[in-house]
Design an enzyme around this catalytic site. Sequence first.
Site, PDB file in Angstrom:
ATOM      1  N   LYS A   1      50.840  36.254  31.260  1.00  0.00           N
ATOM      2  CA  LYS A   1      50.503  37.632  31.348  1.00  0.00           C
ATOM      3  C   LYS A   1      51.606  38.564  31.131  1.00  0.00           C
ATOM      4  CE  LYS A   1      46.927  36.346  34.647  1.00  0.00           C
ATOM      5  NZ  LYS A   1      46.456  36.633  36.006  1.00  0.00           N
TER       6      LYS A   1
ATOM      7  N   HIS B   1      41.827  40.569  46.603  1.00  0.00           N
ATOM      8  CA  HIS B   1      42.941  39.503  46.933  1.00  0.00           C
ATOM      9  C   HIS B   1      43.065  39.853  48.709  1.00  0.00           C
ATOM     10  CE1 HIS B   1      45.035  40.189  42.726  1.00  0.00           C
ATOM     11  NE2 HIS B   1      44.596  38.870  42.679  1.00  0.00           N
TER      12      HIS B   1
ATOM     13  N   ARG C   1      36.011  33.665  41.808  1.00  0.00           N
ATOM     14  CA  ARG C   1      34.776  34.546  41.485  1.00  0.00           C
ATOM     15  C   ARG C   1      33.636  34.153  40.826  1.00  0.00           C
ATOM     16  NH1 ARG C   1      39.387  38.326  39.034  1.00  0.00           N
ATOM     17  NH2 ARG C   1      39.808  36.106  38.858  1.00  0.00           N
TER      18      ARG C   1
ATOM     19  N   SER D   1      42.789  42.066  38.703  1.00  0.00           N
ATOM     20  CA  SER D   1      43.817  43.086  38.409  1.00  0.00           C
ATOM     21  C   SER D   1      43.756  43.814  37.132  1.00  0.00           C
ATOM     22  CB  SER D   1      44.940  42.493  38.456  1.00  0.00           C
ATOM     23  OG  SER D   1      45.148  41.683  39.891  1.00  0.00           O
TER      24      SER D   1
HETATM   25  P1  ADP Z   1      47.107  34.262  38.739  1.00  0.00           P
HETATM   26  O1  ADP Z   1      48.159  35.060  37.730  1.00  0.00           O
HETATM   27  O2  ADP Z   1      47.971  33.147  39.475  1.00  0.00           O
HETATM   28  O3  ADP Z   1      45.918  33.744  38.169  1.00  0.00           O
HETATM   29  P2  ADP Z   1      45.958  36.354  40.177  1.00  0.00           P
HETATM   30  O4  ADP Z   1      46.674  37.589  40.793  1.00  0.00           O
HETATM   31  O5  ADP Z   1      45.252  36.947  39.002  1.00  0.00           O
HETATM   32  O6  ADP Z   1      47.095  35.238  39.995  1.00  0.00           O
HETATM   33  O7  ADP Z   1      44.987  35.761  41.177  1.00  0.00           O
HETATM   34  C1  ADP Z   1      45.333  34.926  42.371  1.00  0.00           C
HETATM   35  C2  ADP Z   1      44.380  34.363  42.981  1.00  0.00           C
HETATM   36  O8  ADP Z   1      43.283  35.361  43.329  1.00  0.00           O
HETATM   37  C3  ADP Z   1      43.238  33.423  41.980  1.00  0.00           C
HETATM   38  O9  ADP Z   1      43.038  32.264  42.809  1.00  0.00           O
HETATM   39  C4  ADP Z   1      42.337  34.462  41.592  1.00  0.00           C
HETATM   40  O10 ADP Z   1      41.041  33.597  41.178  1.00  0.00           O
HETATM   41  C5  ADP Z   1      41.993  35.159  42.877  1.00  0.00           C
HETATM   42  N1  ADP Z   1      41.395  36.302  42.815  1.00  0.00           N
HETATM   43  C6  ADP Z   1      41.569  37.301  41.876  1.00  0.00           C
HETATM   44  N2  ADP Z   1      40.764  38.469  41.959  1.00  0.00           N
HETATM   45  C7  ADP Z   1      39.895  38.132  42.997  1.00  0.00           C
HETATM   46  C8  ADP Z   1      38.691  38.754  43.590  1.00  0.00           C
HETATM   47  N3  ADP Z   1      38.139  39.842  43.263  1.00  0.00           N
HETATM   48  N4  ADP Z   1      38.186  37.783  44.660  1.00  0.00           N
HETATM   49  C9  ADP Z   1      38.392  36.571  44.819  1.00  0.00           C
HETATM   50  N5  ADP Z   1      39.735  36.048  44.447  1.00  0.00           N
HETATM   51  C10 ADP Z   1      40.371  36.741  43.536  1.00  0.00           C
END
Ligand code: ADP
Length: 159
Positions: free
Chosen positions: A40, A16, A89, A127
Amino acid sequence: MLGVYPGSFDPFTLGHKDIVERAAKFCDKLFIAVSENINKKHLFTLDERVEMIREVFSGNSNIVVESFSGLLVDYMQSRNAQYIIRGLRAVSDFEYEFQMAFANRNINNSVETIFMVPGSQYLFLSSTIVRDIAYNKGDVSNLVPEPVYKKLMEKYNIK
Ligand code: ADP
């Protein structure tokens, strides 16, 4: 240009952070918008997540961290922002992200979604992976920023 990077960030990872740093280069102001994801089950409360991310970017005046509820496009309107930043990703992210982009555009046609790709070392970081490793008392120090690491150690009572 005002960007919004929305997510549940439970917890905020180095993947992130990588996206935020890339987006902050071309956004005059970047709002990191933390929300509950109804699909989630969360480890950290909304306030805890906001607090940790604020600590990570405490020195950056063009990065604002806040929580929001309700529709993303309504939050964006309240901040006068037009650009949604999302991270991509693997191919597995694509379908969901594509749907979200169209859903948001359908509600507000002036909103654009920008997809960004992280550094290759973060392509497999999520996460969920972080929570699983920490839960089993594995080392996540190279996967999350320092303030998140400390909180995870507290949460799982790891010395
Ligand atoms: P949500 O619950 O909205 O999916 P996340 O916290 O899981 O929220 O992810 C937020 C954003 O960050 C999403 O667009 C996700 O694809 C992106 N994201 C999560 N992990 C990574 C990573 N390792 N590299 C790039 N983008 C990521």
